[in-house]
Design a protein around this motif. Structure first.
Motif, PDB file in Angstrom:
ATOM      1  N   PHE A 164       0.832  -1.202   0.000  1.00 30.16           N
ATOM      2  CA  PHE A 164       0.000   0.000   0.000  1.00 30.16           C
ATOM      3  C   PHE A 164       0.870   1.257   0.000  1.00 30.16           C
ATOM      4  O   PHE A 164       0.629   2.193  -0.767  1.00 30.16           O
ATOM      5  CB  PHE A 164      -0.921  -0.031   1.226  1.00 30.16           C
ATOM      6  CG  PHE A 164      -1.849   1.132   1.341  1.00 30.16           C
ATOM      7  CD1 PHE A 164      -2.998   1.190   0.582  1.00 30.16           C
ATOM      8  CD2 PHE A 164      -1.580   2.164   2.226  1.00 30.16           C
ATOM      9  CE1 PHE A 164      -3.871   2.263   0.694  1.00 30.16           C
ATOM     10  CE2 PHE A 164      -2.429   3.239   2.345  1.00 30.16           C
ATOM     11  CZ  PHE A 164      -3.583   3.289   1.576  1.00 30.16           C
ATOM     12  N   LEU A 165       1.893   1.265   0.853  1.00 28.17           N
ATOM     13  CA  LEU A 165       2.793   2.419   0.904  1.00 28.17           C
ATOM     14  C   LEU A 165       3.575   2.579  -0.393  1.00 28.17           C
ATOM     15  O   LEU A 165       3.769   3.696  -0.873  1.00 28.17           O
ATOM     16  CB  LEU A 165       3.751   2.284   2.087  1.00 28.17           C
ATOM     17  CG  LEU A 165       3.113   2.417   3.462  1.00 28.17           C
ATOM     18  CD1 LEU A 165       4.134   2.110   4.539  1.00 28.17           C
ATOM     19  CD2 LEU A 165       2.517   3.796   3.646  1.00 28.17           C
ATOM     20  N   TRP A 166       4.008   1.476  -0.977  1.00 27.07           N
ATOM     21  CA  TRP A 166       4.745   1.549  -2.237  1.00 27.07           C
ATOM     22  C   TRP A 166       3.875   2.129  -3.357  1.00 27.07           C
ATOM     23  O   TRP A 166       4.345   2.930  -4.156  1.00 27.07           O
ATOM     24  CB  TRP A 166       5.272   0.174  -2.636  1.00 27.07           C
ATOM     25  CG  TRP A 166       6.009   0.217  -3.930  1.00 27.07           C
ATOM     26  CD1 TRP A 166       7.286   0.615  -4.125  1.00 27.07           C
ATOM     27  CD2 TRP A 166       5.483  -0.126  -5.212  1.00 27.07           C
ATOM     28  NE1 TRP A 166       7.603   0.532  -5.461  1.00 27.07           N
ATOM     29  CE2 TRP A 166       6.507   0.081  -6.157  1.00 27.07           C
ATOM     30  CE3 TRP A 166       4.247  -0.592  -5.660  1.00 27.07           C
ATOM     31  CZ2 TRP A 166       6.334  -0.160  -7.506  1.00 27.07           C
ATOM     32  CZ3 TRP A 166       4.086  -0.835  -7.005  1.00 27.07           C
ATOM     33  CH2 TRP A 166       5.114  -0.617  -7.907  1.00 27.07           C
ATOM     34  N   VAL A 167       2.627   1.719  -3.399  1.00 27.20           N
ATOM     35  CA  VAL A 167       1.723   2.199  -4.452  1.00 27.20           C
ATOM     36  C   VAL A 167       1.519   3.708  -4.343  1.00 27.20           C
ATOM     37  O   VAL A 167       1.531   4.416  -5.347  1.00 27.20           O
ATOM     38  CB  VAL A 167       0.364   1.455  -4.391  1.00 27.20           C
ATOM     39  CG1 VAL A 167      -0.693   2.156  -5.216  1.00 27.20           C
ATOM     40  CG2 VAL A 167       0.538   0.025  -4.843  1.00 27.20           C
ATOM     41  N   PHE A 168       1.365   4.212  -3.145  1.00 31.52           N
ATOM     42  CA  PHE A 168       1.113   5.636  -2.991  1.00 31.52           C
ATOM     43  C   PHE A 168       2.369   6.499  -3.071  1.00 31.52           C
ATOM     44  O   PHE A 168       2.278   7.703  -3.258  1.00 31.52           O
ATOM     45  CB  PHE A 168       0.365   5.917  -1.686  1.00 31.52           C
ATOM     46  CG  PHE A 168      -1.102   5.650  -1.817  1.00 31.52           C
ATOM     47  CD1 PHE A 168      -1.916   6.508  -2.538  1.00 31.52           C
ATOM     48  CD2 PHE A 168      -1.667   4.525  -1.260  1.00 31.52           C
ATOM     49  CE1 PHE A 168      -3.268   6.260  -2.674  1.00 31.52           C
ATOM     50  CE2 PHE A 168      -3.018   4.270  -1.394  1.00 31.52           C
ATOM     51  CZ  PHE A 168      -3.814   5.136  -2.116  1.00 31.52           C
ATOM     52  N   THR A 169       3.542   5.902  -2.949  1.00 29.63           N
ATOM     53  CA  THR A 169       4.769   6.681  -3.068  1.00 29.63           C
ATOM     54  C   THR A 169       5.475   6.467  -4.407  1.00 29.63           C
ATOM     55  O   THR A 169       6.499   7.098  -4.653  1.00 29.63           O
ATOM     56  CB  THR A 169       5.740   6.340  -1.925  1.00 29.63           C
ATOM     57  OG1 THR A 169       6.065   4.954  -1.981  1.00 29.63           O
ATOM     58  CG2 THR A 169       5.142   6.705  -0.585  1.00 29.63           C
ATOM     59  N   LYS A 228       6.441   6.773  -8.283  1.00 36.40           N
ATOM     60  CA  LYS A 228       6.407   7.908  -9.203  1.00 36.40           C
ATOM     61  C   LYS A 228       5.427   7.623 -10.331  1.00 36.40           C
ATOM     62  O   LYS A 228       5.328   6.504 -10.834  1.00 36.40           O
ATOM     63  CB  LYS A 228       7.802   8.158  -9.765  1.00 36.40           C
ATOM     64  CG  LYS A 228       8.779   8.584  -8.702  1.00 36.40           C
ATOM     65  CD  LYS A 228      10.137   8.835  -9.301  1.00 36.40           C
ATOM     66  CE  LYS A 228      11.093   9.265  -8.204  1.00 36.40           C
ATOM     67  NZ  LYS A 228      12.435   9.476  -8.712  1.00 36.40           N
ATOM     68  N   LYS A 229       4.719   8.653 -10.742  1.00 42.83           N
ATOM     69  CA  LYS A 229       3.706   8.507 -11.790  1.00 42.83           C
ATOM     70  C   LYS A 229       4.335   8.102 -13.121  1.00 42.83           C
ATOM     71  O   LYS A 229       3.745   7.353 -13.890  1.00 42.83           O
ATOM     72  CB  LYS A 229       2.921   9.814 -11.967  1.00 42.83           C
ATOM     73  CG  LYS A 229       2.205  10.273 -10.724  1.00 42.83           C
ATOM     74  CD  LYS A 229       1.137   9.304 -10.294  1.00 42.83           C
ATOM     75  CE  LYS A 229       0.452   9.825  -9.056  1.00 42.83           C
ATOM     76  NZ  LYS A 229      -0.377   8.851  -8.414  1.00 42.83           N
TER      77      LYS A 229
END
Length: 62
Positions: free
Chosen positions: A34-39, A41-42
């Motif tokens: 979850f943390l990886w997905v939100f941090t 880079k686009k």
């Protein structure tokens, strides 16, 4: 059948810790994901999401 397994597991000392450990591993894995997905880079997300299309275009060309 389950009765025999349950009786064997009840006789083992400290067997109750294994479900707790597996739950903690499961929970920590999904929190980290979850943390990886939100941090993430686009630009990386866009690049990775276009990989199937790039591969298909390269294979169609002679």
């Amino acid at each position: 059948m389950l009765k025999f397994i349950k009786q064997n597991l009840e006789n083992i000392d400290g067997v109750a810790i294994y479900p707790i450990i597996s739950l903690l591993i499961f929970f920590l894995f999904f929190v980290a994901l979850f943390l990886w997905v939100f941090t993430a880079k686009k630009e990386h997300i866009k690049e990775v999401s276009n990989i199937p299309f790039d591969d298909q275009l390269k294979s169609d060309q002679p």
